[in-house]
Design an enzyme around this catalytic site. Structure first.
Site, PDB file in Angstrom:
ATOM      1  N   ARG A 132       0.864  -1.174   0.000  1.00 15.38           N
ATOM      2  CA  ARG A 132       0.000   0.000   0.000  1.00 15.38           C
ATOM      3  C   ARG A 132       0.905   1.230   0.000  1.00 15.38           C
ATOM      4  O   ARG A 132       2.028   1.180   0.503  1.00 15.38           O
ATOM      5  CB  ARG A 132      -0.885   0.033   1.252  1.00 15.38           C
ATOM      6  CG  ARG A 132      -1.802  -1.174   1.424  1.00 15.38           C
ATOM      7  CD  ARG A 132      -2.586  -1.064   2.720  1.00 15.38           C
ATOM      8  NE  ARG A 132      -3.533  -2.166   2.908  1.00 15.38           N
ATOM      9  CZ  ARG A 132      -3.269  -3.262   3.615  1.00 15.38           C
ATOM     10  NH1 ARG A 132      -2.076  -3.404   4.199  1.00 15.38           N
ATOM     11  NH2 ARG A 132      -4.163  -4.215   3.740  1.00 15.38           N
ATOM     12  N   ARG A 141      -0.095  -2.490  -6.747  1.00 11.91           N
ATOM     13  CA  ARG A 141      -0.435  -3.543  -5.778  1.00 11.91           C
ATOM     14  C   ARG A 141      -1.383  -4.565  -6.411  1.00 11.91           C
ATOM     15  O   ARG A 141      -1.189  -5.776  -6.270  1.00 11.91           O
ATOM     16  CB  ARG A 141      -1.072  -2.886  -4.558  1.00 11.91           C
ATOM     17  CG  ARG A 141      -1.517  -3.827  -3.446  1.00 11.91           C
ATOM     18  CD  ARG A 141      -1.884  -2.972  -2.230  1.00 11.91           C
ATOM     19  NE  ARG A 141      -2.745  -3.646  -1.268  1.00 11.91           N
ATOM     20  CZ  ARG A 141      -2.300  -4.415  -0.273  1.00 11.91           C
ATOM     21  NH1 ARG A 141      -1.002  -4.636  -0.142  1.00 11.91           N
ATOM     22  NH2 ARG A 141      -3.143  -4.963   0.579  1.00 11.91           N
ATOM     23  N   HIS A 174      -1.927   2.175  -5.985  1.00  6.59           N
ATOM     24  CA  HIS A 174      -2.628   0.924  -5.674  1.00  6.59           C
ATOM     25  C   HIS A 174      -2.697   0.013  -6.903  1.00  6.59           C
ATOM     26  O   HIS A 174      -2.842  -1.202  -6.763  1.00  6.59           O
ATOM     27  CB  HIS A 174      -4.035   1.235  -5.164  1.00  6.59           C
ATOM     28  CG  HIS A 174      -4.447   0.372  -4.014  1.00  6.59           C
ATOM     29  ND1 HIS A 174      -3.841   0.433  -2.779  1.00  6.59           N
ATOM     30  CD2 HIS A 174      -5.382  -0.603  -3.911  1.00  6.59           C
ATOM     31  CE1 HIS A 174      -4.398  -0.449  -1.967  1.00  6.59           C
ATOM     32  NE2 HIS A 174      -5.335  -1.096  -2.624  1.00  6.59           N
ATOM     33  N   TYR A 183      -9.208 -10.567  -6.889  1.00 12.74           N
ATOM     34  CA  TYR A 183      -8.270 -10.685  -7.996  1.00 12.74           C
ATOM     35  C   TYR A 183      -8.546 -11.886  -8.890  1.00 12.74           C
ATOM     36  O   TYR A 183      -8.029 -11.983  -9.995  1.00 12.74           O
ATOM     37  CB  TYR A 183      -6.839 -10.793  -7.439  1.00 12.74           C
ATOM     38  CG  TYR A 183      -6.432  -9.598  -6.633  1.00 12.74           C
ATOM     39  CD1 TYR A 183      -6.422  -9.654  -5.241  1.00 12.74           C
ATOM     40  CD2 TYR A 183      -6.097  -8.403  -7.242  1.00 12.74           C
ATOM     41  CE1 TYR A 183      -6.082  -8.552  -4.483  1.00 12.74           C
ATOM     42  CE2 TYR A 183      -5.749  -7.294  -6.488  1.00 12.74           C
ATOM     43  CZ  TYR A 183      -5.751  -7.374  -5.114  1.00 12.74           C
ATOM     44  OH  TYR A 183      -5.420  -6.270  -4.385  1.00 12.74           O
ATOM     45  N   LYS A 194      -2.179  -2.017   8.064  1.00 13.01           N
ATOM     46  CA  LYS A 194      -3.341  -1.460   8.754  1.00 13.01           C
ATOM     47  C   LYS A 194      -3.416  -1.998  10.176  1.00 13.01           C
ATOM     48  O   LYS A 194      -3.158  -3.172  10.418  1.00 13.01           O
ATOM     49  CB  LYS A 194      -4.632  -1.800   7.994  1.00 13.01           C
ATOM     50  CG  LYS A 194      -4.776  -1.059   6.673  1.00 13.01           C
ATOM     51  CD  LYS A 194      -6.108  -1.392   6.021  1.00 13.01           C
ATOM     52  CE  LYS A 194      -6.319  -0.586   4.746  1.00 13.01           C
ATOM     53  NZ  LYS A 194      -7.621  -0.887   4.114  1.00 13.01           N
ATOM     54  N   HIS A 203      -3.956  -8.950   3.795  1.00 12.98           N
ATOM     55  CA  HIS A 203      -5.408  -8.932   3.912  1.00 12.98           C
ATOM     56  C   HIS A 203      -5.838  -9.761   5.119  1.00 12.98           C
ATOM     57  O   HIS A 203      -5.387 -10.885   5.295  1.00 12.98           O
ATOM     58  CB  HIS A 203      -6.080  -9.518   2.664  1.00 12.98           C
ATOM     59  CG  HIS A 203      -6.013  -8.611   1.477  1.00 12.98           C
ATOM     60  ND1 HIS A 203      -6.164  -9.071   0.182  1.00 12.98           N
ATOM     61  CD2 HIS A 203      -5.819  -7.267   1.378  1.00 12.98           C
ATOM     62  CE1 HIS A 203      -6.066  -8.054  -0.653  1.00 12.98           C
ATOM     63  NE2 HIS A 203      -5.857  -6.962   0.048  1.00 12.98           N
TER      64      HIS A 203
END
Length: 298
Positions: free
Chosen positions: A148, A247, A244, A279, A172, A270
């Site tokens: 990210r 990514r 992004h 994806y 995150k 994730h």
């Protein structure tokens, strides 16, 4: 207890118990404050413990006239989380948003770049300047590690474990993960570090930050957007891309070349594999080949 007291308690829960970042907590809080403004505008005096489904339905209807369905869904989701917390703390016995459905929206599929397009963007960088060496290292790192943009600008020299072939990423909620990094990208980062970064006058507090601006300070996320935008204009690429996009391309190319979703999930950081599954749609041919090769009833 008034609304603000409950909100402060909820914020502490999000920070301490769930380990969420300040930006995420602010977003959750904004949803609640929007509800409070609605109550005040309509002269409705009621606590979060007593508020009813009917009142919340009125609020959601009001919001639907002001924001798009995606934003409306996010607000409903944020409020559901708040009321679930109140149940968790025994302030309420029910969630008044349980029967209020989020609007149906199509999932926006991510844009991706082909390997040729990524090469063209990186090849367009002017390596005769110190910033060019830095920008090449930035884009190679974005694509090679699937980071990210917030993770990229916060990357530290002490996070580089090149002998082991990994970089440590803080994602995150301050969750950390180790991501493999190839020898080519390692060399490009070392070239930037040893030939460019060493000549900068580094500002106090940024001594360990890997990617710096000309003033020796950490780059902003906006600067990374600008670097990429300028390069796409330079090569005439007719796509709207962002950091992004690199990514998404990282994950897509791994999938196309046979990586499993669980491994991609771990590298992307994730929390849920459901997020990673976005994806899958990008290479139906690859999935068909896997089915035909490995399924017993092909």
């Amino acid at each position: 207890m008034n609304w603000q007291t409950y909100i402060k308690s909820y914020q502490s829960y999000l920070k301490i118990e769930r380990g969420l970042s300040k930006n995420t907590i602010d977003n959750y809080t904004f949803d609640i404050e929007r509800l409070i403004l609605f109550l005040e505008a309509n002269h409705i005096e009621i606590s979060p413990v007593k508020i009813t489904e009917e009142t919340l339905q009125q609020f959601v209807y009001s919001v639907s006239k002001e924001v798009n369905p995606r934003s409306q869904g996010r607000i409903i989701s944020g409020l559901k989380s708040f009321f679930s917390y109140l149940i968790f703390e025994d302030y309420r016995t029910d969630n008044p948003l349980t029967l209020i459905e989020s609007p149906r929206i199509g999932r926006k599929l991510p844009d991706t770049l082909s390997l040729a397009e990524i090469d063209a963007i990186i090849d367009a960088i002017d390596l005769s300047t110190p910033e060019g060496e830095r920008n090449r290292a930035i884009l190679e790192t974005l694509y090679s590690c699937g980071l990210r943009v917030s993770e990229l600008v916060a990357l530290k020299i002490s996070d580089l474990f090149f002998e082991e072939g990994f970089v440590k990423i803080t994602g995150k909620g301050n969750k950390q993960r180790f991501v493999p990094i190839g020898s080519t990208t390692q060399k490009i980062i070392l070239d930037y570090h040893n030939l460019v970064r060493v000549h900068l006058h580094i500002q106090k507090g940024h001594e360990d930050t890997l990617f710096l601006n000309r003033r020796g300070r950490q780059l902003t996320r906006a600067m990374i957007f600008t670097i990429i935008k300028d390069l796409t204009v330079k090569i005439g690429l007719n796509k709207t891309i962002s950091p992004h996009t690199f990514r998404h391309s990282f994950a897509t190319h791994l999938l196309e070349n046979g990586a499993d979703l669980r491994s991609i999930q771990l590298m992307l950081g994730h929390e849920s594999i459901t997020t990673t599954e976005i994806y899958v749609h990008l290479d139906r041919t690859h999935l068909t080949q896997i089915m035909n090769t490995f399924h017993p009833r092909k």
